[in-house]
Design a protein around this motif. Sequence first.
Motif, short mmCIF file in Angstrom:
data_model
loop_
_atom_site.label_atom_id
_atom_site.label_comp_id
_atom_site.label_asym_id
_atom_site.label_seq_id
_atom_site.Cartn_x
_atom_site.Cartn_y
_atom_site.Cartn_z
N THR A 179 1.69 6.65 -6.89
CA THR A 179 0.57 7.49 -7.30
C THR A 179 0.90 8.96 -7.10
OG1 THR A 179 -0.97 5.75 -6.67
CG2 THR A 179 -1.88 7.93 -6.96
N SER A 180 1.54 9.29 -5.96
CA SER A 180 1.86 10.67 -5.70
C SER A 180 2.94 11.19 -6.64
CB SER A 180 2.27 10.86 -4.25
OG SER A 180 3.47 10.17 -3.99
N ALA A 188 0.83 -1.20 0.00
CA ALA A 188 0.00 0.00 0.00
C ALA A 188 0.87 1.25 0.00
CB ALA A 188 -0.93 -0.01 1.21
N GLN A 189 1.94 1.22 0.74
CA GLN A 189 2.84 2.38 0.79
C GLN A 189 3.50 2.60 -0.57
OE1 GLN A 189 6.01 1.99 3.60
NE2 GLN A 189 6.49 4.17 3.60
N THR A 231 2.28 1.72 -3.47
CA THR A 231 1.24 2.19 -4.38
C THR A 231 0.98 3.68 -4.16
OG1 THR A 231 0.22 0.01 -4.36
CG2 THR A 231 -1.14 1.84 -5.14
N ARG A 232 0.92 4.10 -2.90
CA ARG A 232 0.70 5.51 -2.61
C ARG A 232 1.85 6.37 -3.11
NH1 ARG A 232 -1.06 3.78 2.64
NH2 ARG A 232 1.00 4.32 3.39
N SER A 233 3.08 5.90 -2.91
CA SER A 233 4.23 6.70 -3.34
C SER A 233 4.30 6.78 -4.86
CB SER A 233 5.53 6.14 -2.77
OG SER A 233 5.82 4.88 -3.33
#
Length: 57
Positions: free
Chosen positions: A52-53, A45-46, A48-50
């Motif tokens: 995406t950002s 999840a981390q 994926t978030r990084s």
Amino acid sequence: MNYLNYVIAAYAVFAIVLVWDFVATRLQIRRELRNARSRAARQAAQTTRSQTSELSR
């Protein structure tokens, strides 16, 4: 001298300890696998978030 009660008690204690050792090991393995899966999910999840950002910049 009758040692039958002592022998029965000794075998009973041995069997109880053997079963407990088996069960405790299985519980520990299950707990560690759950922790590892949870850690992998958090890392995914981390990541994926990084990603995406970074794409939104």
